[in-house]
Design a protein around this motif. Sequence first.
Motif, mmCIF file in Angstrom:
data_model
loop_
_atom_site.group_PDB
_atom_site.id
_atom_site.type_symbol
_atom_site.label_atom_id
_atom_site.label_comp_id
_atom_site.label_asym_id
_atom_site.label_seq_id
_atom_site.Cartn_x
_atom_site.Cartn_y
_atom_site.Cartn_z
ATOM 1 N N GLY A 154 0.834 -1.195 0.000
ATOM 2 C CA GLY A 154 0.000 0.000 0.000
ATOM 3 C C GLY A 154 0.864 1.239 0.000
ATOM 4 N N TYR A 155 0.249 2.356 0.371
ATOM 5 C CA TYR A 155 1.016 3.593 0.464
ATOM 6 C C TYR A 155 0.360 4.527 1.469
ATOM 7 N N ALA A 156 1.154 5.436 1.983
ATOM 8 C CA ALA A 156 0.674 6.503 2.854
ATOM 9 C C ALA A 156 0.969 7.828 2.174
ATOM 10 N N LEU A 157 0.063 8.768 2.295
ATOM 11 C CA LEU A 157 0.305 10.128 1.827
ATOM 12 C C LEU A 157 0.978 10.897 2.957
ATOM 13 N N VAL A 158 2.132 11.478 2.671
ATOM 14 C CA VAL A 158 2.885 12.179 3.702
ATOM 15 C C VAL A 158 3.329 13.545 3.201
ATOM 16 N N THR A 159 3.581 14.437 4.132
ATOM 17 C CA THR A 159 4.157 15.742 3.798
ATOM 18 C C THR A 159 5.449 15.913 4.590
ATOM 19 N N ILE A 160 6.390 16.620 3.986
ATOM 20 C CA ILE A 160 7.641 16.988 4.648
ATOM 21 C C ILE A 160 7.826 18.482 4.444
ATOM 22 N N GLY A 161 8.194 19.177 5.511
ATOM 23 C CA GLY A 161 8.330 20.625 5.451
ATOM 24 C C GLY A 161 9.613 21.080 4.784
ATOM 25 N N ALA A 162 9.899 22.362 4.911
ATOM 26 C CA ALA A 162 11.116 22.948 4.341
ATOM 27 C C ALA A 162 12.278 22.727 5.302
ATOM 28 N N TYR A 163 13.386 22.243 4.785
ATOM 29 C CA TYR A 163 14.534 21.954 5.629
ATOM 30 C C TYR A 163 15.817 22.033 4.801
ATOM 31 N N THR A 164 16.944 21.999 5.485
ATOM 32 C CA THR A 164 18.235 21.959 4.809
ATOM 33 C C THR A 164 18.987 20.718 5.269
ATOM 34 N N SER A 165 19.826 20.209 4.412
ATOM 35 C CA SER A 165 20.653 19.052 4.746
ATOM 36 C C SER A 165 22.054 19.286 4.206
ATOM 37 N N LYS A 166 23.022 18.660 4.884
ATOM 38 C CA LYS A 166 24.392 18.679 4.373
ATOM 39 C C LYS A 166 25.079 17.405 4.818
ATOM 40 N N ASP A 167 25.824 16.832 3.903
ATOM 41 C CA ASP A 167 26.425 15.529 4.126
ATOM 42 C C ASP A 167 27.635 15.552 5.062
ATOM 43 N N SER A 168 28.204 16.718 5.273
ATOM 44 C CA SER A 168 29.340 16.849 6.185
ATOM 45 C C SER A 168 29.359 18.288 6.696
ATOM 46 N N PRO A 169 30.052 18.551 7.788
ATOM 47 C CA PRO A 169 30.086 19.923 8.320
ATOM 48 C C PRO A 169 30.558 20.963 7.313
ATOM 49 N N SER A 170 31.434 20.565 6.388
ATOM 50 C CA SER A 170 31.970 21.522 5.423
ATOM 51 C C SER A 170 31.177 21.560 4.114
ATOM 52 N N ALA A 171 30.188 20.679 3.971
ATOM 53 C CA ALA A 171 29.420 20.612 2.724
ATOM 54 C C ALA A 171 28.477 21.803 2.592
ATOM 55 N N LYS A 172 28.189 22.168 1.346
ATOM 56 C CA LYS A 172 27.237 23.245 1.086
ATOM 57 C C LYS A 172 25.826 22.742 1.392
ATOM 58 N N THR A 175 18.820 22.933 0.211
ATOM 59 C CA THR A 175 17.520 23.337 0.732
ATOM 60 C C THR A 175 16.408 22.591 0.020
ATOM 61 N N SER A 176 15.452 22.071 0.784
ATOM 62 C CA SER A 176 14.284 21.380 0.242
ATOM 63 C C SER A 176 13.028 22.122 0.662
ATOM 64 N N THR A 177 12.076 22.245 -0.246
ATOM 65 C CA THR A 177 10.836 22.949 0.040
ATOM 66 C C THR A 177 9.766 21.975 0.525
ATOM 67 N N VAL A 178 8.647 22.517 0.989
ATOM 68 C CA VAL A 178 7.528 21.689 1.443
ATOM 69 C C VAL A 178 7.025 20.852 0.273
ATOM 70 N N ARG A 179 6.868 19.544 0.496
ATOM 71 C CA ARG A 179 6.404 18.667 -0.582
ATOM 72 C C ARG A 179 5.511 17.576 -0.033
ATOM 73 N N THR A 180 4.694 17.027 -0.929
ATOM 74 C CA THR A 180 3.846 15.878 -0.608
ATOM 75 C C THR A 180 4.413 14.658 -1.316
ATOM 76 N N TYR A 181 4.374 13.523 -0.636
ATOM 77 C CA TYR A 181 4.929 12.277 -1.158
ATOM 78 C C TYR A 181 3.952 11.131 -0.950
ATOM 79 N N LYS A 182 4.189 10.060 -1.688
ATOM 80 C CA LYS A 182 3.619 8.767 -1.363
ATOM 81 C C LYS A 182 4.730 7.936 -0.743
ATOM 82 N N ARG A 183 4.499 7.436 0.466
ATOM 83 C CA ARG A 183 5.445 6.456 1.009
ATOM 84 C C ARG A 183 4.878 5.082 0.690
ATOM 85 N N GLU A 184 5.396 4.474 -0.374
ATOM 86 C CA GLU A 184 4.946 3.148 -0.795
ATOM 87 C C GLU A 184 5.660 2.107 0.061
ATOM 88 N N PHE A 185 4.962 1.025 0.357
ATOM 89 C CA PHE A 185 5.542 0.047 1.266
ATOM 90 C C PHE A 185 4.992 -1.343 1.009
#
Length: 204
Positions: A154-172, A175-185
């Motif tokens: 099945g799947y769930a409808l999910v939302t994720i807000g705006a956030y930033t990520s970086k793979d290491s302390p020195s990485a640039k 930025t990700s914006t608010v989005r809707t997803y299907k979490r298929e499982f």
Amino acid sequence: MTTRNRPQLLTLACLGTALLLTACTSPSPEAGRPNTAPPSTIPSTAAPTSSGTGAPPSAPPTSAPTRPATSEGLTLAAAETFIRYYVDLLNYASATGDIQPVLNASESGCRHCKDYTNYVKQVNAANGGLSGDYWERVKDVPDLFRGESGRLGGYALVTIGAYTSKDSPSAKPVTSTVRTYKREFTLSPQRGSWVMYEMELVAQ
């Protein structure tokens, strides 16, 4: 998985790949409308739950969410509650880097569960890799499908807000914006209850 620089996942059975739910059946009559009373996720005292509207905690939670009693068993209602609980575990892992609760609720062969946990072990809010509203919230679990293999998809409808990520302390930062997803499982039965067999997050 998301734009959190995570590895891409494979499409799931009944949603694209025949491997996971072989010989998928048509939706159960009660699919999406479970065969017992509608479940509700039991709030964790450690952090907001996936069914809530709260933002990620300002400090890492001190303990993992507790599995609700209503997620035990192999009913459709238990499956829906388990999915909401599993998303709580993903949020907890993203906040803390503690991946063991997610792995405990997953089959040992769930490759994409391991992709997720390997990533958030290195990139999480506790070590500064994630910031902002990275919390995943379940809006609905509209469809559940039983397969002849005994698994459930099945799947769930999910939302994720705006956030930033970086793979290491020195990485640039990314930025990700608010989005809707299907979490298929796909879920599989283990010791009389559901566990995660495979999953994917698909942008809408």
